[in-house]
Scaffold this motif. Sequence first.
Motif, PDB file in Angstrom:
ATOM      1  N   VAL A  66       0.834  -1.204   0.000  1.00 44.63           N
ATOM      2  CA  VAL A  66       0.000   0.000   0.000  1.00 44.63           C
ATOM      3  C   VAL A  66       0.869   1.253   0.000  1.00 44.63           C
ATOM      4  CG1 VAL A  66      -1.648   1.317   1.384  1.00 44.63           C
ATOM      5  CG2 VAL A  66      -1.979  -1.127   1.066  1.00 44.63           C
ATOM      6  N   VAL A  67       1.952   1.241   0.748  1.00 52.33           N
ATOM      7  CA  VAL A  67       2.860   2.392   0.775  1.00 52.33           C
ATOM      8  C   VAL A  67       3.473   2.615  -0.608  1.00 52.33           C
ATOM      9  CG1 VAL A  67       5.052   3.226   1.713  1.00 52.33           C
ATOM     10  CG2 VAL A  67       3.335   2.263   3.236  1.00 52.33           C
ATOM     11  N   GLY A  99       3.469   5.732  -5.705  1.00 54.15           N
ATOM     12  CA  GLY A  99       3.237   5.770  -7.151  1.00 54.15           C
ATOM     13  C   GLY A  99       2.119   6.716  -7.537  1.00 54.15           C
ATOM     14  N   PHE A 100       1.034   6.711  -6.754  1.00 53.34           N
ATOM     15  CA  PHE A 100      -0.089   7.606  -7.051  1.00 53.34           C
ATOM     16  C   PHE A 100       0.287   9.066  -6.871  1.00 53.34           C
ATOM     17  CE2 PHE A 100      -3.183   4.016  -5.975  1.00 53.34           C
ATOM     18  CZ  PHE A 100      -3.388   3.730  -7.313  1.00 53.34           C
ATOM     19  N   ILE A 101       1.242   9.337  -6.013  1.00 52.43           N
ATOM     20  CA  ILE A 101       1.700  10.708  -5.826  1.00 52.43           C
ATOM     21  C   ILE A 101       2.746  11.075  -6.874  1.00 52.43           C
ATOM     22  CG2 ILE A 101       2.948  12.239  -4.253  1.00 52.43           C
ATOM     23  CD1 ILE A 101       1.568  10.668  -1.964  1.00 52.43           C
ATOM     24  N   ALA A 102       3.670  10.155  -7.162  1.00 51.13           N
ATOM     25  CA  ALA A 102       4.777  10.452  -8.071  1.00 51.13           C
ATOM     26  C   ALA A 102       4.328  10.590  -9.522  1.00 51.13           C
ATOM     27  CB  ALA A 102       5.846   9.368  -7.963  1.00 51.13           C
ATOM     28  N   ALA A 103       3.345   9.811  -9.951  1.00 51.86           N
ATOM     29  CA  ALA A 103       2.934   9.843 -11.358  1.00 51.86           C
ATOM     30  C   ALA A 103       2.428  11.217 -11.786  1.00 51.86           C
ATOM     31  CB  ALA A 103       1.906   8.753 -11.638  1.00 51.86           C
ATOM     32  N   PRO A 104       1.472  11.839 -11.064  1.00 55.83           N
ATOM     33  CA  PRO A 104       1.050  13.168 -11.512  1.00 55.83           C
ATOM     34  C   PRO A 104       2.103  14.251 -11.304  1.00 55.83           C
ATOM     35  CG  PRO A 104      -0.348  12.403  -9.694  1.00 55.83           C
ATOM     36  CD  PRO A 104       0.631  11.331 -10.003  1.00 55.83           C
ATOM     37  N   VAL A 105       2.920  14.095 -10.254  1.00 60.16           N
ATOM     38  CA  VAL A 105       3.963  15.097 -10.013  1.00 60.16           C
ATOM     39  C   VAL A 105       4.945  15.108 -11.173  1.00 60.16           C
ATOM     40  CG1 VAL A 105       5.963  15.637  -8.562  1.00 60.16           C
ATOM     41  CG2 VAL A 105       3.758  15.144  -7.510  1.00 60.16           C
ATOM     42  N   ILE A 106       5.378  13.938 -11.590  1.00 64.74           N
ATOM     43  CA  ILE A 106       6.342  13.859 -12.690  1.00 64.74           C
ATOM     44  C   ILE A 106       5.673  14.150 -14.026  1.00 64.74           C
ATOM     45  CG2 ILE A 106       7.845  12.280 -13.965  1.00 64.74           C
ATOM     46  CD1 ILE A 106       8.444  10.962 -11.250  1.00 64.74           C
ATOM     47  N   GLY A 107       4.498  13.578 -14.242  1.00 68.76           N
ATOM     48  CA  GLY A 107       3.839  13.709 -15.542  1.00 68.76           C
ATOM     49  C   GLY A 107       3.254  15.076 -15.824  1.00 68.76           C
ATOM     50  N   PHE A 108       2.804  15.777 -14.794  1.00 64.65           N
ATOM     51  CA  PHE A 108       2.136  17.064 -15.030  1.00 64.65           C
ATOM     52  C   PHE A 108       2.887  18.239 -14.427  1.00 64.65           C
ATOM     53  CE2 PHE A 108      -0.857  20.359 -13.621  1.00 64.65           C
ATOM     54  CZ  PHE A 108      -1.325  20.770 -14.846  1.00 64.65           C
ATOM     55  N   GLY A 118       6.244   9.110 -15.893  1.00 66.36           N
ATOM     56  CA  GLY A 118       5.241   9.147 -14.833  1.00 66.36           C
ATOM     57  C   GLY A 118       4.370   7.902 -14.834  1.00 66.36           C
ATOM     58  N   ILE A 119       3.929   7.482 -16.011  1.00 63.52           N
ATOM     59  CA  ILE A 119       3.115   6.269 -16.113  1.00 63.52           C
ATOM     60  C   ILE A 119       3.950   5.037 -15.805  1.00 63.52           C
ATOM     61  CG2 ILE A 119       1.803   4.832 -17.722  1.00 63.52           C
ATOM     62  CD1 ILE A 119       0.995   7.485 -19.114  1.00 63.52           C
ATOM     63  N   GLY A 120       5.192   5.030 -16.265  1.00 61.44           N
ATOM     64  CA  GLY A 120       6.070   3.880 -16.034  1.00 61.44           C
ATOM     65  C   GLY A 120       6.369   3.655 -14.565  1.00 61.44           C
ATOM     66  N   ILE A 121       6.555   4.736 -13.819  1.00 62.96           N
ATOM     67  CA  ILE A 121       6.804   4.595 -12.377  1.00 62.96           C
ATOM     68  C   ILE A 121       5.599   3.954 -11.704  1.00 62.96           C
ATOM     69  CG2 ILE A 121       7.016   5.930 -10.237  1.00 62.96           C
ATOM     70  CD1 ILE A 121       8.893   7.778 -11.745  1.00 62.96           C
ATOM     71  N   LEU A 122       4.405   4.384 -12.077  1.00 62.43           N
ATOM     72  CA  LEU A 122       3.202   3.803 -11.493  1.00 62.43           C
ATOM     73  C   LEU A 122       3.082   2.326 -11.834  1.00 62.43           C
ATOM     74  CD1 LEU A 122       0.699   4.386  -9.838  1.00 62.43           C
ATOM     75  CD2 LEU A 122      -0.467   5.017 -11.943  1.00 62.43           C
ATOM     76  N   LEU A 123       3.369   1.951 -13.068  1.00 63.58           N
ATOM     77  CA  LEU A 123       3.288   0.550 -13.466  1.00 63.58           C
ATOM     78  C   LEU A 123       4.336  -0.310 -12.760  1.00 63.58           C
ATOM     79  CD1 LEU A 123       2.621   0.889 -17.286  1.00 63.58           C
ATOM     80  CD2 LEU A 123       1.026   0.152 -15.525  1.00 63.58           C
ATOM     81  N   VAL A 124       5.547   0.205 -12.634  1.00 62.57           N
ATOM     82  CA  VAL A 124       6.605  -0.564 -11.961  1.00 62.57           C
ATOM     83  C   VAL A 124       6.254  -0.766 -10.488  1.00 62.57           C
ATOM     84  CG1 VAL A 124       8.999  -0.414 -11.161  1.00 62.57           C
ATOM     85  CG2 VAL A 124       8.455   0.041 -13.547  1.00 62.57           C
TER      86      VAL A 124
END
Length: 61
Positions: free
Chosen positions: A6-7, A12-21, A46-52
């Motif tokens: 969960v952590v 990932g949910f925080i990093a994806a929009p920060v990096i992507g947008f 951003g999407i890749g970090i979330l998927l990994v």
Amino acid sequence: MEVLAVVLMTIGFIAAPVIGFFYPSWRSINGRELTEGQLYGVSALGIGILLVLFVVGQLIL
């Protein structure tokens, strides 16, 4: 182990929009525009970090 998964997904949910947008927006505010290829690369990152992190979370469970 579930807590660690969960952590990781929360990160990932925080990093994806920060990096992507927000990162490209921050660069443009500072006067350093991204090229179109760099913009696609940052969005893919951003999407890749979330998927990994999702895969790692599934491996932990």
